[in-house]
Design a protein around this motif. Structure first.
Motif, PDB file in Angstrom:
ATOM      1  N   PHE A  76       0.833  -1.205   0.000  1.00  0.00           N
ATOM      2  CA  PHE A  76       0.000   0.000   0.000  1.00  0.00           C
ATOM      3  C   PHE A  76       0.867   1.254   0.000  1.00  0.00           C
ATOM      4  N   GLY A  77       1.906   1.273   0.839  1.00  0.00           N
ATOM      5  CA  GLY A  77       2.793   2.418   0.910  1.00  0.00           C
ATOM      6  C   GLY A  77       3.535   2.644  -0.396  1.00  0.00           C
ATOM      7  N   THR A  78       3.984   1.564  -1.015  1.00  0.00           N
ATOM      8  CA  THR A  78       4.680   1.684  -2.299  1.00  0.00           C
ATOM      9  C   THR A  78       3.748   2.230  -3.372  1.00  0.00           C
ATOM     10  N   GLY A  79       2.511   1.719  -3.398  1.00  0.00           N
ATOM     11  CA  GLY A  79       1.535   2.210  -4.377  1.00  0.00           C
ATOM     12  C   GLY A  79       1.201   3.673  -4.164  1.00  0.00           C
ATOM     13  N   GLN A 136       3.870  10.182  -9.455  1.00  0.00           N
ATOM     14  CA  GLN A 136       3.305  10.394 -10.791  1.00  0.00           C
ATOM     15  C   GLN A 136       2.535  11.715 -10.836  1.00  0.00           C
ATOM     16  N   ALA A 137       1.750  11.991  -9.795  1.00  0.00           N
ATOM     17  CA  ALA A 137       0.990  13.244  -9.752  1.00  0.00           C
ATOM     18  C   ALA A 137       1.929  14.441  -9.706  1.00  0.00           C
ATOM     19  N   ARG A 138       3.006  14.308  -8.984  1.00  0.00           N
ATOM     20  CA  ARG A 138       3.975  15.400  -8.896  1.00  0.00           C
ATOM     21  C   ARG A 138       4.644  15.659 -10.251  1.00  0.00           C
ATOM     22  N   ARG A 182       3.336  15.085 -13.190  1.00  0.00           N
ATOM     23  CA  ARG A 182       2.361  15.741 -14.067  1.00  0.00           C
ATOM     24  C   ARG A 182       2.233  17.218 -13.723  1.00  0.00           C
ATOM     25  N   ALA A 183       2.225  17.520 -12.429  1.00  0.00           N
ATOM     26  CA  ALA A 183       2.117  18.915 -12.019  1.00  0.00           C
ATOM     27  C   ALA A 183       3.345  19.703 -12.473  1.00  0.00           C
ATOM     28  N   ASP A 184       4.513  19.106 -12.346  1.00  0.00           N
ATOM     29  CA  ASP A 184       5.739  19.781 -12.780  1.00  0.00           C
ATOM     30  C   ASP A 184       5.761  19.982 -14.289  1.00  0.00           C
ATOM     31  N   SER A 185       5.291  19.000 -15.043  1.00  0.00           N
ATOM     32  CA  SER A 185       5.338  19.119 -16.501  1.00  0.00           C
ATOM     33  C   SER A 185       4.317  20.130 -17.007  1.00  0.00           C
TER      34      SER A 185
END
Length: 152
Positions: free
Chosen positions: A111-114, A121-123, A125-128
């Motif tokens: 769960f922690g890894t996921g 991944q969200a970070r 996308r936000a950076d891009s």
């Protein structure tokens, strides 16, 4: 048709006779016995408890648990006897030990890894999206000309 119904009824009655009936001198012992055999795993069937299994080994283990409970010993002694003989595999809820750390902590680790992968991944996308190329003055002028042409 009647013969089939009669045969089916006969088979059902035979199944009902296969149920083990045990006599206890104390209702608490019976309750302890029944709860204990529901918590112990059948070593042959593996996905069934001792109470549910029809395997010969399960019957032997139920006999053993019955004799332990009848002798006045508690559930822990019965569990210890089975664990000493067959290992922690006989328990549906194995104890927390060094050897079972991955078993107990594995779901939390997954769960922690996921969650970490999703956050990463969200970070990204936000950076891009923040780093979109800015149009030059010439490109903005060309874009405005195209918009004006489309609007008429």
């Amino acid at each position: 048709m009647k013969a089939l119904i009669l045969l089916f009824g006969l088979l059902l009655s035979l199944g009902a006779q296969a149920t083990e009936i045990r006599q206890f001198d104390d209702p608490q012992k019976q309750q302890r016995y029944e709860s204990l055999i529901k918590e112990l795993r059948c070593l042959v069937c593996q996905n069934q408890s001792l109470a549910d299994s029809d395997a010969d080994l399960a019957k032997d283990l139920r006999d053993e648990v019955y004799s332990i409970i009848q002798s006045g010993k508690d559930e822990q002694e019965a569990v210890k006897f089975l664990v000493d003989r067959y290992g922690d595999f006989v328990l549906y809820r194995p104890p927390f030990k060094f050897i079972t750390v991955l078993l107990w902590g594995g779901p939390l680790l997954l769960f922690g890894t996921g969650a970490y992968m999703l956050w990463r991944q969200a970070r990204r996308r936000a950076d891009s999206s923040e780093g979109e190329p800015v149009l030059s003055a010439e490109e903005r002028l060309r874009l405005q000309q195209l918009k004006d042409k489309l609007e008429g």
